[in-house]
Design a protein around this motif. Structure first.
Motif, short mmCIF file in Angstrom:
data_model
loop_
_atom_site.label_atom_id
_atom_site.label_comp_id
_atom_site.label_asym_id
_atom_site.label_seq_id
_atom_site.Cartn_x
_atom_site.Cartn_y
_atom_site.Cartn_z
N ASP A 27 52.10 57.82 31.74
CA ASP A 27 51.65 58.59 30.75
C ASP A 27 50.16 58.88 31.11
N GLY A 28 49.71 57.89 32.34
CA GLY A 28 48.48 58.37 32.64
C GLY A 28 47.60 57.17 32.63
N TRP A 29 47.84 56.06 32.07
CA TRP A 29 47.10 55.05 31.68
C TRP A 29 46.79 53.79 33.24
N THR A 30 45.77 53.15 33.07
CA THR A 30 45.35 52.38 33.87
C THR A 30 46.03 50.92 33.26
N VAL A 31 46.97 50.46 33.72
CA VAL A 31 47.59 49.02 33.25
C VAL A 31 47.40 47.97 33.74
N TYR A 32 46.58 47.05 33.20
CA TYR A 32 46.67 45.73 33.71
C TYR A 32 47.83 44.63 33.36
N ALA A 33 48.60 44.35 34.47
CA ALA A 33 49.90 43.68 34.00
C ALA A 33 49.73 41.93 34.35
N THR A 34 49.95 41.21 33.39
CA THR A 34 49.92 39.76 33.47
C THR A 34 51.36 39.41 33.26
N ALA A 35 51.55 38.20 34.30
CA ALA A 35 52.80 37.39 34.10
C ALA A 35 52.56 36.51 35.03
N ARG A 36 53.50 35.58 34.95
CA ARG A 36 53.39 34.11 35.92
C ARG A 36 53.81 34.56 37.49
N SER A 37 54.59 35.58 37.84
CA SER A 37 55.07 35.76 39.11
C SER A 37 54.19 36.79 39.61
N ALA A 38 53.20 36.41 40.51
CA ALA A 38 52.57 37.46 41.38
C ALA A 38 53.14 38.29 42.23
N GLY A 39 54.41 37.86 42.60
CA GLY A 39 55.32 38.58 43.44
C GLY A 39 55.86 39.52 42.67
N LYS A 40 56.61 39.54 41.61
CA LYS A 40 57.05 40.66 40.90
C LYS A 40 55.96 41.72 40.62
N ILE B 261 47.89 47.39 37.93
CA ILE B 261 46.87 46.46 38.52
C ILE B 261 47.42 44.93 38.07
N ALA B 262 47.84 44.30 39.00
CA ALA B 262 48.35 43.19 38.84
C ALA B 262 47.36 41.96 38.45
N LEU B 263 47.52 41.46 37.35
CA LEU B 263 46.66 40.31 36.91
C LEU B 263 47.29 38.96 36.58
N PRO B 264 47.68 38.32 37.76
CA PRO B 264 48.94 37.11 37.51
C PRO B 264 47.84 35.99 36.24
N GLY B 265 48.83 35.60 35.41
CA GLY B 265 48.37 34.61 34.56
C GLY B 265 49.55 34.17 33.57
N ASP B 266 49.28 32.81 33.45
CA ASP B 266 50.31 32.10 32.57
C ASP B 266 49.50 32.10 30.94
N VAL B 267 50.39 32.65 29.86
CA VAL B 267 49.89 32.84 28.42
C VAL B 267 49.71 31.42 27.81
N THR B 268 50.26 30.42 28.56
CA THR B 268 50.20 29.16 27.94
C THR B 268 48.74 28.51 28.26
N ASP B 269 48.04 29.25 29.19
CA ASP B 269 46.82 28.45 29.87
C ASP B 269 45.67 29.28 29.05
N PRO B 270 44.94 29.04 27.86
CA PRO B 270 44.02 29.74 27.10
C PRO B 270 42.71 30.28 28.16
N THR B 271 42.32 29.43 29.09
CA THR B 271 41.24 29.75 29.89
C THR B 271 41.68 30.79 30.69
N ARG B 272 42.91 30.78 31.17
CA ARG B 272 43.24 32.07 32.12
C ARG B 272 43.36 33.30 31.46
N MET B 273 43.76 33.21 30.16
CA MET B 273 43.72 34.44 29.26
C MET B 273 42.41 34.76 29.06
#
Length: 264
Positions: free
Chosen positions: A35-48, A64-76
């Motif tokens: 749909d034309g969005w710039t999407v920042y995608a976060t998950a633990r798996s950098a490979g996926k 745009i890949a933005l790896p991170g673990d939601v259980t880490d508040p600092t990373r969020m």
């Protein structure tokens, strides 16, 4: 105009999706890129996430890949800072979640803690910096993926249902504030969707949907005014009607509908 009429569009900024490496989150990311969005995608798996970036290369938008673990508040908080350093954020879809079947015969506190940390605390960890970003601006869209499993308890979902019920209540409570703050907060309540998580279920899953169909329902729902995005409608309505039954009758009805039998 109510904040629940607010619609985010690609021209307003980017979108951030957690839990984007598989299942519903992955499908939503691809649909939004289409749909034309710039999407920042976060998950633990950098490979996926790297694979997701490549798959979106031919689409009008980008991922745009933005790896991170939601259980880490600092990373969020860091993820949000990195996104907004490149431009405004218009919408966030907090989708990260885990599901482990749990019955009375295999109840484990550590498994329960993992689901609580990811499904409930993970959303709170992202909501914290998001609200501090959107509130001063007086605009923004936040959507939280809960589930129809949060309406009432379902088989194999002792903790999962509890976390999703908690998310629904969290969104309802926060919605009472954001109506005065210019922020649209929506809750997404899918039924059964064919993912790696639901593949472990050994009971009948009525109205089972493919991730792409679920993504279309979510994105189309966010393009319309409203608080709750719930699908499939027939299944949701059925669960809500059954949920009005007294406890004993409700338990019997759900066991019958899903062909449920406990295993020793």
């Amino acid at each position: 105009m109510s904040v629940f009429d607010q619609i985010a569009r690609p021209k307003d900024g980017s979108v951030w999706i957690t839990g984007a490496s598989s299942g519903i989150g992955r499908a939503v990311a691809l649909r939004l890129a289409q749909d034309g969005w710039t999407v920042y995608a976060t998950a633990r798996s950098a490979g996926k996430l790297a694979e997701l970036e490549i798959e979106a290369e031919s689409r009008p938008g980008r991922i745009i890949a933005l790896p991170g673990d939601v259980t880490d508040p600092t990373r969020m908080a860091i993820c949000l800072a990195e996104i907004t350093a490149s431009g405004p954020l218009a919408m966030a879809i907090l989708n990260a979640g885990v599901y482990t079947p749990m019955r009375a015969t295999n109840f484990k506190a550590e498994t329960a803690r993992t689901m609580l940390r990811v499904n409930l605390e993970g959303v709170a960890n992202a909501l914290d910096p998001l609200l501090r970003y959107f509130i001063p601006r007086g605009t923004g869209v936040i959507a939280v993926t809960a589930s129809v499993a949060g309406y009432r308890g379902l088989p194999d979902a002792a903790i999962y249902s509890a976390t999703k019920a908690g998310l629904i209540a969290m969104c309802e409570s926060l919605a009472m504030d954001v109506v005065d703050l210019g922020i649209r907060l929506s809750v997404i309540n899918p039924g059964f969707v064919r993912t790696e998580a639901t593949a472990v279920n050994d009971f009948e899953m009525p109205f089972l949907m493919e991730p792409k169909n679920a993504a279309d329902r979510i994105v189309d729902g966010l393009a319309r005014p409203g608080f709750a995005i719930t699908f499939p409608r027939r299944f949701s309505l059925l669960l809500r009607l059954i949920g009005l039954l007294p406890n004993r009758s409700y338990i019997a009805a759900i066991r019958t509908m899903l062909g449920w039998r406990a295993k020793p």
